[in-house]
Design a protein around this motif. Structure first.
Motif, PDB file in Angstrom:
ATOM      1  N   ALA A 144     -23.676 -12.162  -3.412  1.00 40.93           N
ATOM      2  CA  ALA A 144     -22.521 -12.399  -2.973  1.00 40.93           C
ATOM      3  C   ALA A 144     -21.203 -11.658  -3.685  1.00 40.93           C
ATOM      4  N   ASP A 145     -21.138 -11.323  -4.712  1.00 42.40           N
ATOM      5  CA  ASP A 145     -19.977 -10.889  -5.454  1.00 42.40           C
ATOM      6  C   ASP A 145     -20.161  -9.194  -5.399  1.00 42.40           C
ATOM      7  N   THR A 146     -21.447  -8.899  -5.485  1.00 41.50           N
ATOM      8  CA  THR A 146     -21.642  -7.307  -5.536  1.00 41.50           C
ATOM      9  C   THR A 146     -21.736  -6.646  -4.136  1.00 41.50           C
ATOM     10  N   SER A 147     -22.181  -7.237  -3.187  1.00 38.81           N
ATOM     11  CA  SER A 147     -22.234  -6.831  -1.671  1.00 38.81           C
ATOM     12  C   SER A 147     -21.736  -8.031  -0.723  1.00 38.81           C
ATOM     13  N   PRO A 148     -20.513  -8.264  -0.439  1.00 38.77           N
ATOM     14  CA  PRO A 148     -20.284  -9.421   0.448  1.00 38.77           C
ATOM     15  C   PRO A 148     -20.853  -9.347   1.617  1.00 38.77           C
ATOM     16  N   SER A 149     -20.723  -7.934   2.258  1.00 45.67           N
ATOM     17  CA  SER A 149     -21.341  -7.868   3.668  1.00 45.67           C
ATOM     18  C   SER A 149     -23.073  -8.164   3.852  1.00 45.67           C
ATOM     19  N   LEU A 150     -23.468  -7.678   2.806  1.00 45.94           N
ATOM     20  CA  LEU A 150     -24.946  -7.770   2.671  1.00 45.94           C
ATOM     21  C   LEU A 150     -25.252  -9.218   2.525  1.00 45.94           C
ATOM     22  N   PHE A 151     -24.701  -9.875   1.729  1.00 47.64           N
ATOM     23  CA  PHE A 151     -24.744 -11.283   1.705  1.00 47.64           C
ATOM     24  C   PHE A 151     -24.496 -11.949   2.801  1.00 47.64           C
ATOM     25  N   ARG A 152     -23.589 -11.737   3.610  1.00 48.71           N
ATOM     26  CA  ARG A 152     -23.246 -12.445   4.772  1.00 48.71           C
ATOM     27  C   ARG A 152     -24.404 -12.310   5.895  1.00 48.71           C
ATOM     28  N   LEU A 153     -24.878 -11.004   5.895  1.00 49.12           N
ATOM     29  CA  LEU A 153     -25.896 -10.777   6.945  1.00 49.12           C
ATOM     30  C   LEU A 153     -27.094 -11.507   6.425  1.00 49.12           C
ATOM     31  N   ALA A 154     -27.410 -11.427   5.155  1.00 49.07           N
ATOM     32  CA  ALA A 154     -28.758 -12.142   4.803  1.00 49.07           C
ATOM     33  C   ALA A 154     -28.759 -13.520   5.004  1.00 49.07           C
ATOM     34  N   VAL A 155     -27.543 -14.195   4.561  1.00 56.00           N
ATOM     35  CA  VAL A 155     -27.505 -15.501   4.770  1.00 56.00           C
ATOM     36  C   VAL A 155     -27.833 -15.982   6.437  1.00 56.00           C
ATOM     37  N   TRP A 156     -27.156 -15.299   7.085  1.00 56.29           N
ATOM     38  CA  TRP A 156     -27.333 -15.722   8.575  1.00 56.29           C
ATOM     39  C   TRP A 156     -28.557 -15.472   8.898  1.00 56.29           C
ATOM     40  N   ALA A 157     -29.062 -14.075   8.562  1.00 51.95           N
ATOM     41  CA  ALA A 157     -30.490 -13.608   9.158  1.00 51.95           C
ATOM     42  C   ALA A 157     -31.492 -14.634   8.590  1.00 51.95           C
ATOM     43  N   LEU A 158     -31.725 -14.602   7.459  1.00 51.73           N
ATOM     44  CA  LEU A 158     -32.753 -15.432   6.536  1.00 51.73           C
ATOM     45  C   LEU A 158     -32.674 -16.865   6.685  1.00 51.73           C
ATOM     46  N   CYS A 159     -31.386 -17.511   6.689  1.00 53.78           N
ATOM     47  CA  CYS A 159     -31.337 -18.835   6.656  1.00 53.78           C
ATOM     48  C   CYS A 159     -31.502 -19.456   7.874  1.00 53.78           C
ATOM     49  N   ILE A 160     -31.108 -18.721   9.101  1.00 53.25           N
ATOM     50  CA  ILE A 160     -31.345 -19.225  10.290  1.00 53.25           C
ATOM     51  C   ILE A 160     -32.729 -19.177  10.916  1.00 53.25           C
ATOM     52  N   SER A 161     -33.476 -18.082  10.160  1.00 53.08           N
ATOM     53  CA  SER A 161     -34.703 -17.904  10.710  1.00 53.08           C
ATOM     54  C   SER A 161     -35.830 -18.728   9.855  1.00 53.08           C
ATOM     55  N   VAL A 162     -35.259 -19.320   8.606  1.00 52.75           N
ATOM     56  CA  VAL A 162     -36.042 -20.542   8.036  1.00 52.75           C
ATOM     57  C   VAL A 162     -35.937 -21.644   8.849  1.00 52.75           C
ATOM     58  N   ILE A 163     -34.741 -21.764   9.427  1.00 54.14           N
ATOM     59  CA  ILE A 163     -34.708 -23.182  10.187  1.00 54.14           C
ATOM     60  C   ILE A 163     -35.256 -22.863  11.630  1.00 54.14           C
ATOM     61  N   GLY A 164     -35.326 -21.776  12.305  1.00 55.29           N
ATOM     62  CA  GLY A 164     -36.365 -21.497  13.477  1.00 55.29           C
ATOM     63  C   GLY A 164     -37.702 -21.751  13.118  1.00 55.29           C
ATOM     64  N   LEU A 165     -38.035 -21.397  11.841  1.00 50.82           N
ATOM     65  CA  LEU A 165     -39.472 -21.678  11.551  1.00 50.82           C
ATOM     66  C   LEU A 165     -39.846 -23.051  11.438  1.00 50.82           C
ATOM     67  N   GLY A 166     -39.037 -23.681  10.744  1.00 51.45           N
ATOM     68  CA  GLY A 166     -38.944 -25.292  10.615  1.00 51.45           C
ATOM     69  C   GLY A 166     -38.865 -25.804  12.094  1.00 51.45           C
ATOM     70  N   ILE A 167     -38.199 -25.510  12.782  1.00 53.02           N
ATOM     71  CA  ILE A 167     -38.323 -25.925  14.044  1.00 53.02           C
ATOM     72  C   ILE A 167     -39.796 -25.567  14.856  1.00 53.02           C
ATOM     73  N   GLY A 168     -39.793 -24.394  14.808  1.00 57.20           N
ATOM     74  CA  GLY A 168     -41.282 -24.068  15.471  1.00 57.20           C
ATOM     75  C   GLY A 168     -42.658 -24.739  15.003  1.00 57.20           C
ATOM     76  N   LEU A 169     -42.334 -25.197  13.693  1.00 56.66           N
ATOM     77  CA  LEU A 169     -43.782 -25.773  13.492  1.00 56.66           C
ATOM     78  C   LEU A 169     -43.943 -27.287  13.934  1.00 56.66           C
ATOM     79  N   ARG A 170     -43.005 -27.734  14.719  1.00 61.57           N
ATOM     80  CA  ARG A 170     -43.131 -28.813  15.520  1.00 61.57           C
ATOM     81  C   ARG A 170     -44.368 -28.645  16.479  1.00 61.57           C
ATOM     82  N   TRP A 171     -44.591 -27.479  16.884  1.00 60.91           N
ATOM     83  CA  TRP A 171     -45.594 -27.274  17.851  1.00 60.91           C
ATOM     84  C   TRP A 171     -46.605 -26.447  17.066  1.00 60.91           C
ATOM     85  N   ALA A 172     -46.997 -26.787  15.920  1.00 59.40           N
ATOM     86  CA  ALA A 172     -47.984 -25.697  15.264  1.00 59.40           C
ATOM     87  C   ALA A 172     -49.381 -26.171  15.761  1.00 59.40           C
TER      88      ALA A 172
END
Length: 304
Positions: free
Chosen positions: A88-116
């Motif tokens: 977050a401190d060294t690269s704010p823009s990269l941090f923001r993109l990483a948070v949105w992409a990786l964290c939202i995809s973790v949530i999507g993975l959790g939702i998808g496991l409902r139909w595993a």
């Protein structure tokens, strides 16, 4: 539905942050937004697909939404905290993109496991959709966040929700091969309720569906006594038949409630003009008579 869920999650996140604004924890807003997003999107999508596939919303889906959404939201929040300390401190823009992409995809993975168990492709599609939605949401926040942080956050969560919803919804459409279509009924209630739009029930692979006259109020959840495909025909038992798929093939059978000689004599169930006693395989364009109601099995394999 995903877009609306993202909007509601953003609004709830703002409301929850009001009393926590002075906490001094820099990672708290992201954690709150992710938790709200995970739970709201999970519940919204589970209930929505209940409504589309079964014509009713199941109480069990609310519990699944809280479970899958809660767990994936916690994991996403922990991931965001780790990313916050790392970049977050060294690269704010990269941090923001990483948070949105990786964290939202973790949530999507959790939702998808409902139909595993029933649709493994749906796990991948939901994950992919949420990853793309998260990237778009992150780009939205990076570009417009410095100018309108509140608006950028809301728009980003709406994009993330849209991506998650699209990924969840496209999976069964891509692999679904069967459906039941209402044709006509000798019962006026069934004809009036289902005949105008020629009701279509989608049949997912490796799922089973109880056909009967039990109403939504009687059904409770799928794990209780009830009917997944409800037809208000007085000649149809509350739980009359079961349609299921195995290895890409679809079958129809009598429900145990109407099995035996008495059930066969009292409750009509025919496929291709033949009385169904055990289980019978369904082929494209097969006509089914259940009670006084005519249905038709349709399949992509047959071009229907």
């Amino acid at each position: 539905m995903g877009t609306l869920g993202g909007l509601l999650a953003a609004v709830l996140g703002i409301l929850f942050m009001v009393p926590l604004a002075d906490s001094g924890l820099r990672y708290l807003p992201d954690s709150v937004d992710l938790g709200c997003f995970a739970v709201i999107i999970s519940i919204a999508l589970f209930l929505y697909f209940d409504r589309i596939l079964l014509g009713r919303m199941r109480a069990a889906s609310l519990g699944y939404g809280l479970l899958f959404g809660g767990v994936s939201g916690i994991l996403a929040a922990l991931l965001s905290i780790g990313l916050h300390h790392a970049v977050a401190d060294t690269s704010p823009s990269l941090f923001r993109l990483a948070v949105w992409a990786l964290c939202i995809s973790v949530i999507g993975l959790g939702i998808g496991l409902r139909w595993a168990n029933s649709n493994r492709a749906r796990v991948l599609h939901t994950y992919s959709g949420s990853l793309v939605g998260g990237l778009l949401g992150g780009a939205m926040f990076v570009l417009f966040g410095p100018h309108i942080p509140g608006g950028a956050s809301i728009a980003g969560l709406m994009l993330a929700g849209a991506g998650t919803g699209f990924g969840t919804g496209i999976a069964p459409t891509l692999i679904r091969e069967g459906s039941l279509r209402f044709i006509s009924s000798g019962d006026a209630r069934a004809q009036n309720k289902l005949g105008k739009e020629r009701k279509l029930w989608a049949l997912d692979i490796d799922e089973s569906y109880v056909i009967g006259s039990a109403t939504t109020a009687q059904n409770g959840t799928k794990f209780q006594q009830g009917a997944d495909i409800s037809v208000p025909d007085v000649a149809i038992a509350p739980r009359h038949a079961v349609v299921f798929s195995r290895e890409g093939r679809y079958f129809i059978a009598r429900h145990p409630d109407v099995g035996g000689p008495e059930g066969i004599a009292k409750y009509v169930l025919r496929a291709r003009g033949k009385t169904v006693v055990g289980s019978q395989e369904l082929h494209p364009s097969d006509d089914i008579l259940i009670g006084r109601t005519a249905l038709r099995f349709e399949s992509k394999k047959g071009g229907a």
